[in-house]
Design an enzyme around this catalytic site. Sequence first.
Site, PDB file in Angstrom:
ATOM      1  N   HIS A  72       0.812  -1.221   0.000  1.00  0.00           N
ATOM      2  CA  HIS A  72       0.000   0.000   0.000  1.00  0.00           C
ATOM      3  C   HIS A  72       0.846   1.272   0.000  1.00  0.00           C
ATOM      4  CE1 HIS A  72       0.409  -0.191   4.507  1.00  0.00           C
ATOM      5  NE2 HIS A  72       0.416   1.110   4.369  1.00  0.00           N
TER       6      HIS A  72
ATOM      7  N   ASP B  43       0.200  -7.616   1.463  1.00  0.00           N
ATOM      8  CA  ASP B  43       0.585  -6.208   1.622  1.00  0.00           C
ATOM      9  C   ASP B  43       2.099  -6.043   1.641  1.00  0.00           C
ATOM     10  OD1 ASP B  43       0.070  -3.501   1.756  1.00  0.00           O
ATOM     11  OD2 ASP B  43       0.106  -3.444   3.936  1.00  0.00           O
TER      12      ASP B  43
ATOM     13  N   GLY C  41       3.175   6.596   8.293  1.00  0.00           N
ATOM     14  CA  GLY C  41       4.544   6.796   7.831  1.00  0.00           C
ATOM     15  C   GLY C  41       5.448   5.647   8.243  1.00  0.00           C
ATOM     16  N   ASN C  42       5.071   4.888   9.277  1.00  0.00           N
ATOM     17  CA  ASN C  42       5.825   3.699   9.678  1.00  0.00           C
ATOM     18  C   ASN C  42       5.606   2.526   8.721  1.00  0.00           C
ATOM     19  OD1 ASN C  42       5.651   4.681  12.974  1.00  0.00           O
ATOM     20  ND2 ASN C  42       7.525   3.697  12.227  1.00  0.00           N
ATOM     21  N   SER C  43       4.610   2.622   7.862  1.00  0.00           N
ATOM     22  CA  SER C  43       4.315   1.525   6.936  1.00  0.00           C
ATOM     23  C   SER C  43       5.562   1.098   6.171  1.00  0.00           C
ATOM     24  CB  SER C  43       3.269   1.964   5.914  1.00  0.00           C
ATOM     25  OG  SER C  43       2.016   2.102   6.487  1.00  0.00           O
TER      26      SER C  43
ATOM     27  N   GLY D 128      -6.415 -26.509  -0.927  1.00  0.00           N
ATOM     28  CA  GLY D 128      -7.653 -26.831  -1.624  1.00  0.00           C
ATOM     29  C   GLY D 128      -8.792 -27.200  -0.710  1.00  0.00           C
ATOM     30  N   VAL D 129      -8.920 -26.509   0.431  1.00  0.00           N
ATOM     31  CA  VAL D 129     -10.060 -26.737   1.327  1.00  0.00           C
ATOM     32  C   VAL D 129     -10.630 -25.395   1.756  1.00  0.00           C
ATOM     33  CG1 VAL D 129      -9.112 -28.910   2.234  1.00  0.00           C
ATOM     34  CG2 VAL D 129      -8.672 -26.762   3.457  1.00  0.00           C
TER      35      VAL D 129
END
Length: 513
Positions: A130, A160, A259-261, A317-318
């Site tokens: 993001h 992300d 801003g820490n992202s 696949g469940v």
Amino acid sequence: MKRIGLIALAAFIGGAAAIGGYKLLEPKNDGLLSFADQQKVIFANNPKISSAGAVDFVEAAAAVSPAVVHIKTSYTGGGESATRGRQSSPMDMFEDFFGGGGRRMQRAPRAASGSGVILTPDGYIVTNNHVVDNADKIEVILSDRRKVSAKVIGKDPNTDLALIKVEATDLPVVKMGNSDNVQIGEWVLAVGFPLDLQTTVTAGIVSAKARNIGILARDQQQPSQEDFEEYQRTGKMPARAANTSIESYIQTDAAINPGNSGGALVNANGELIGINAAIASQTGTNVGYGFAIPVNLAKKILDDFRKFGTVKRGYIGVTFSALDADVAEKLNIQDNSGLYVNEVLPGSGAAAAGIQKGDIIKKVEGNIIYDSPDLQEKIGRLSPGDKVQLTYLRNGQMKDAQVTLKGEGATVQPNAVAKVNKGASIEKLGASFAPASAELKGKYGVRSGVVVTGVQQGKIFDSLEISKGLLVTAVNGRPVNSAKDVEAALPQSRNGMTTISGINEEGKFTYSF
């Protein structure tokens, strides 16, 4: 003298052999070694930073800070990218989720900022998807205040995560740690560029592990400005994929702000254990809890980015439901821990391994499973073709199965598609719907919605505790305004997963099954 000469000669030969061995093992091409293996070479002769149990993070902060960078992005168009940058930080998307108002669409040039962590001396940097998604220009400000342009190598909204690259050499690097060894109560540091400040270090403890906060699922289902523009042009809202996100966050009370992202979460030894990604806040700023993507999950994703430019994800696949006392009671079973298998997709690895509906997955690779993130993170580290051992309960007996993961699109055979889609129906949901009034949609600030007018006991909505009166805004990512819309959207599931999105007094919600 002869003896001394022989000793000197032996020492010289030994040193030459060591140097030759290093050169032999030294990577000639970044693509030949994984990031983790490449770092083993970089840090092979570096002394390990030790906190010796003391609450003193001076050495750890000094080791990490130079390798955490400031990322600035700009957007020349409108739409969702501009919206995310409306207050100079891509973390606003998390403010929208945790409280702070709905999205306000804007069409003006915007800029945003976040953080990143340098992984290799030649400029590979990990950050959040993001932070860089839809950006027209990405600039990285290094610790020596140089400003360099970056290009995106790969990005994945399901985790992300993003990998970017700058053209530079001899850059400082953060050492990758092992997020599996992280313990609740352990001291950690968050390093980044919050609120457009310069490098900032905050401390706290690990509050929890394997946290699923539903934010990635919510963002996948939220219609964008581009979706609404297409709706205005064509009268149809674009179909959006069902939730395939992986959330298994490390939760910390170290102060994390917009801003820490993309910044670093490190342990007291200065080792990277997570990539900071989200905050839980009613205001958009820190009030106590932050969330970081475990580095062990990131390693696989980042290696895929460098090798393929995208993620090669494997699937069991469940479809399943995480058990607790309430779910177990509704399913009329005794166990209240593990993952209850709702459906096994035809042609999947689980089907080939003999997993059946009604089985309860208890362990993956010998590790106890308590909730869905426990399984999703471990599978998220693997690729199509990898094998994973599942331990499951059937008829009171524990059994083991080795499942070979299959890639996206390979979990359901062509002749099985109709069967899977047929199962997704209003009858299966056990619910009835009526169009939402304009007043109700206006109250929640949504453009679509149906109200649940009835729930049948023992059906899916009942087991999920979805009650009458709830406002459902989308099914499998498609806006719904009538029971007919719901019925038309149900077959549009991806990989057999059905996603119901809506809103109530407590906020937005998403159910996947």
